[in-house]
Design an enzyme around this catalytic site. Structure first.
Site, PDB file in Angstrom:
ATOM      1  N   ASN A 141      28.426  41.684  37.624  1.00  0.00           N
ATOM      2  CA  ASN A 141      28.333  40.199  36.963  1.00  0.00           C
ATOM      3  C   ASN A 141      29.170  40.119  37.865  1.00  0.00           C
ATOM      4  O   ASN A 141      30.155  39.629  38.090  1.00  0.00           O
ATOM      5  CB  ASN A 141      29.198  40.777  35.544  1.00  0.00           C
ATOM      6  CG  ASN A 141      29.651  39.803  34.613  1.00  0.00           C
ATOM      7  OD1 ASN A 141      29.194  38.680  34.618  1.00  0.00           O
ATOM      8  ND2 ASN A 141      30.461  40.071  34.055  1.00  0.00           N
ATOM      9  N   TRP A 142      28.279  38.665  38.314  1.00  0.00           N
ATOM     10  CA  TRP A 142      28.849  37.322  38.664  1.00  0.00           C
ATOM     11  C   TRP A 142      29.491  35.974  38.219  1.00  0.00           C
ATOM     12  O   TRP A 142      29.843  35.392  38.700  1.00  0.00           O
ATOM     13  CB  TRP A 142      27.279  36.794  40.186  1.00  0.00           C
ATOM     14  CG  TRP A 142      27.056  37.412  41.168  1.00  0.00           C
ATOM     15  CD1 TRP A 142      27.246  39.200  41.528  1.00  0.00           C
ATOM     16  CD2 TRP A 142      25.997  37.468  41.597  1.00  0.00           C
ATOM     17  NE1 TRP A 142      26.502  39.712  41.741  1.00  0.00           N
ATOM     18  CE2 TRP A 142      25.425  39.082  42.530  1.00  0.00           C
ATOM     19  CE3 TRP A 142      25.039  36.358  41.820  1.00  0.00           C
ATOM     20  CZ2 TRP A 142      24.636  38.774  43.190  1.00  0.00           C
ATOM     21  CZ3 TRP A 142      23.420  36.980  42.352  1.00  0.00           C
ATOM     22  CH2 TRP A 142      23.740  37.658  43.683  1.00  0.00           C
ATOM     23  N   LYS A 143      29.062  36.318  37.120  1.00  0.00           N
ATOM     24  CA  LYS A 143      30.180  35.614  36.148  1.00  0.00           C
ATOM     25  C   LYS A 143      29.539  33.826  36.247  1.00  0.00           C
ATOM     26  O   LYS A 143      28.547  33.870  36.979  1.00  0.00           O
ATOM     27  CB  LYS A 143      31.913  35.472  36.723  1.00  0.00           C
ATOM     28  CG  LYS A 143      32.187  37.516  35.896  1.00  0.00           C
ATOM     29  CD  LYS A 143      33.813  37.176  35.799  1.00  0.00           C
ATOM     30  CE  LYS A 143      34.217  38.462  35.775  1.00  0.00           C
ATOM     31  NZ  LYS A 143      35.292  39.120  35.388  1.00  0.00           N
ATOM     32  N   HIS A 192      31.200  40.750  26.628  1.00  0.00           N
ATOM     33  CA  HIS A 192      32.488  41.085  27.661  1.00  0.00           C
ATOM     34  C   HIS A 192      33.445  40.248  27.387  1.00  0.00           C
ATOM     35  O   HIS A 192      33.167  39.105  25.928  1.00  0.00           O
ATOM     36  CB  HIS A 192      31.335  40.063  29.141  1.00  0.00           C
ATOM     37  CG  HIS A 192      32.727  40.293  29.722  1.00  0.00           C
ATOM     38  ND1 HIS A 192      33.473  39.030  30.005  1.00  0.00           N
ATOM     39  CD2 HIS A 192      32.677  40.856  31.682  1.00  0.00           C
ATOM     40  CE1 HIS A 192      34.186  40.015  31.562  1.00  0.00           C
ATOM     41  NE2 HIS A 192      33.685  40.631  31.729  1.00  0.00           N
ATOM     42  N   GLU A 240      36.122  38.022  28.236  1.00  0.00           N
ATOM     43  CA  GLU A 240      35.634  36.332  28.109  1.00  0.00           C
ATOM     44  C   GLU A 240      34.727  35.408  27.111  1.00  0.00           C
ATOM     45  O   GLU A 240      35.024  35.167  27.139  1.00  0.00           O
ATOM     46  CB  GLU A 240      35.259  36.148  29.906  1.00  0.00           C
ATOM     47  CG  GLU A 240      36.332  37.059  31.279  1.00  0.00           C
ATOM     48  CD  GLU A 240      35.962  36.967  32.834  1.00  0.00           C
ATOM     49  OE1 GLU A 240      34.368  36.839  32.979  1.00  0.00           O
ATOM     50  OE2 GLU A 240      36.549  37.623  33.066  1.00  0.00           O
ATOM     51  N   GLU A 291      35.505  48.129  29.409  1.00  0.00           N
ATOM     52  CA  GLU A 291      36.398  46.852  30.293  1.00  0.00           C
ATOM     53  C   GLU A 291      37.886  47.234  30.077  1.00  0.00           C
ATOM     54  O   GLU A 291      38.096  45.698  29.253  1.00  0.00           O
ATOM     55  CB  GLU A 291      35.899  45.456  30.825  1.00  0.00           C
ATOM     56  CG  GLU A 291      34.642  45.962  31.505  1.00  0.00           C
ATOM     57  CD  GLU A 291      34.057  44.890  32.106  1.00  0.00           C
ATOM     58  OE1 GLU A 291      33.983  44.623  32.807  1.00  0.00           O
ATOM     59  OE2 GLU A 291      33.753  44.066  31.331  1.00  0.00           O
ATOM     60  N   GLY A 351      39.985  41.392  37.088  1.00  0.00           N
ATOM     61  CA  GLY A 351      40.688  40.525  37.966  1.00  0.00           C
ATOM     62  C   GLY A 351      41.930  40.584  38.661  1.00  0.00           C
ATOM     63  O   GLY A 351      42.048  39.297  38.911  1.00  0.00           O
ATOM     64  N   SER A 407      38.429  45.596  38.069  1.00  0.00           N
ATOM     65  CA  SER A 407      38.984  45.784  39.327  1.00  0.00           C
ATOM     66  C   SER A 407      38.363  47.066  40.135  1.00  0.00           C
ATOM     67  O   SER A 407      38.692  48.028  41.039  1.00  0.00           O
ATOM     68  CB  SER A 407      40.131  45.876  39.169  1.00  0.00           C
ATOM     69  OG  SER A 407      40.433  44.519  39.388  1.00  0.00           O
ATOM     70  N   GLY A 447      32.424  42.785  38.762  1.00  0.00           N
ATOM     71  CA  GLY A 447      33.487  41.306  39.080  1.00  0.00           C
ATOM     72  C   GLY A 447      33.524  41.004  40.588  1.00  0.00           C
ATOM     73  O   GLY A 447      32.238  41.271  41.549  1.00  0.00           O
ATOM     74  N   GLY A 448      34.360  40.706  41.475  1.00  0.00           N
ATOM     75  CA  GLY A 448      34.560  39.923  42.420  1.00  0.00           C
ATOM     76  C   GLY A 448      33.701  41.384  43.355  1.00  0.00           C
ATOM     77  O   GLY A 448      33.765  40.406  44.220  1.00  0.00           O
TER      78      GLY A 448
HETATM   79  P1  13P Z   1      36.720  42.092  38.218  1.00  0.00           P
HETATM   80  O1  13P Z   1      35.782  43.296  38.640  1.00  0.00           O
HETATM   81  O2  13P Z   1      36.731  41.007  38.921  1.00  0.00           O
HETATM   82  O3  13P Z   1      38.030  42.755  37.835  1.00  0.00           O
HETATM   83  O4  13P Z   1      35.329  42.127  36.693  1.00  0.00           O
HETATM   84  C1  13P Z   1      35.492  42.850  36.113  1.00  0.00           C
HETATM   85  C2  13P Z   1      34.409  42.490  35.095  1.00  0.00           C
HETATM   86  O5  13P Z   1      34.719  41.654  34.477  1.00  0.00           O
HETATM   87  C3  13P Z   1      32.716  42.908  35.087  1.00  0.00           C
HETATM   88  O6  13P Z   1      32.345  42.487  33.977  1.00  0.00           O
END
Ligand code: 13P
Length: 248
Positions: free
Chosen positions: A8-10, A94, A96, A163, A169, A208, A229-230
Site C-alpha cells: 500500500n503506497w498510500k 483503511h 487512515e 492493521e 507507520g 510496520s 506501507g513504508g
Molecule cells: P506501515 O507498513 O508503513 O506501518 O503501514 C501499514 C499500512 O497502513 C498498510 O496499509
C-alpha cells in the site's frame, strides 16, 4: 492457501516513480509463483502501472473507491473506472480513510458491496487504536467493524487485513502472539458469518512489516500475508518481504 503480499503506497510516488519501481521489481519476482503479489499505487499512477505490469502475475489494487457507478460526484472514482484502469483489487476501510475521510462502517460496507458487484476483489481493513487496546476493547472494535462492514458481503474475493492502528507507520509491530490472537478471533468471527467458506479467506497482517520481522509474522497459523506501507516503497525491500522464508 496462497499467501498474499500487498503493497500500500498510500500518497506516494508519481507516474515516473511508479514505472521505475515496477521496472526494477518485476525481474526480482519473476520466479515467485506461490505468493500473490499486489501493489496499490495512488489513483494517478494506476493506468501506467497496469501497462507496466502487463505480462506479469503482479496484481494491481486501488486504495479506495466510491460506491456509485457514475454521475455528479466530484473527485470520486467508481469501481468500473478502477477495473478499466487495470485494477484487480481495491483496499477499503483503511484506518487512515476512517480517521481523516469519515469512512465509517456503513460507508465501508457500501463501498465493498459496490466493488464486489463490479467484479473487483476487496482488501477490507480493520484494527484497533492504542486507546482501544489498552482499555480492553480490541475484540469489540474489530467484531463491530467486521459485522457492520461485511454485512451482506460475499466471502468470495474477499481478503481481510488486520492493521492495529498503533502499529501503522510507528515501527512498533504487533508481536507474533498479539497478531495470532487477533487473527484467530477474526477467523472465528468469519466462521460464524460464513461457515466453512471462512477457511478460504486470507487474513493479512499490516503495521510496520519489514524484511526483518516478516518471517516470524508469516509463521503464525492464521496469518496469510501482509499489507505493507513504508517498507513496500523500495523494490529491494518489498522483494525481501514477498520472498519471506516459509516454514517447512
Ligand atoms: P506501515 O507498513 O508503513 O506501518 O503501514 C501499514 C499500512 O497502513 C498498510 O496499509
Amino acid at each position: 492457501m496462497k499467501y498474499c503480499m500487498a503493497a500500500n503506497w498510500k500518497m506516494n510516488k508519481t507516474v515516473p516513480e511508479t514505472v521505475e519501481f515496477i521496472k526494477a521489481f518485476l525481474p526480482m519476482v519473476k520466479d515467485i509463483t506461490d505468493v500473490e503479489i499486489v501493489i496499490s499505487p495512488p489513483f494517478t499512477s494506476l493506468y501506467a502501472a497496469s501497462e507496466s505490469l502487463k505480462g506479469s502475475d503482479v496484481k494491481l489494487s486501488a486504495q479506495d473507491v466510491f460506491w456509485e457507478e457514475k454521475g455528479a460526484f466530484t473527485g470520486e472514482v467508481s469501481p468500473g473506472m478502477l477495473l478499466d484502469a487495470g485494477c484487480r483489487y481495491v483496499i477499503i476501510g483503511h484506518s487512515e480513510r476512517r480517521q481523516y475521510f469519515h469512512d465509517d462502517d456503513t460507508v465501508v460496507n457500501k463501498k465493498i458491496k459496490a466493488a464486489h458487484k463490479a467484479g473487483l476483489g476487496v482488501i477490507f481493513c480493520c484494527g484497533e487504536s492504542l486507546e482501544e487496546r489498552e482499555s480492553g476493547r480490541t475484540f469489540d472494535v474489530i467484531g463491530r467493524e467486521i459485522q457492520t462492514g461485511l454485512e451482506g458481503v460475499s466471502a468470495e474475493d474477499l481478503i481481510i487485513a488486520y492493521e492495529p492502528i498503533w502499529a501503522i507507520g510507528t515501527g512498533k509491530t504487533a508481536t507474533k502472539e498479539q497478531a495470532q490472537e487477533v487473527h484467530a478471533f477474526i477467523r472465528k468471527t468469519l466462521k460464524t458469518a460464513y461457515g466453512s467458506a471462512a477457511d478460504a479467506i486470507r487474513i493479512l497482517y499490516g503495521g510496520s512489516v519489514t524484511p526483518e520481522n516478516v518471517d516470524g509474522l508469516m509463521a503464525c497459523q492464521d496469518v496469510n500475508g501482509a499489507l505493507v506501507g513504508g517498507a513496500s516503497l523500495k523494490p529491494e525491500s518489498f522483494y525481501k518481504i514477498v520472498s519471506f522464508k516459509k516454514e517447512s
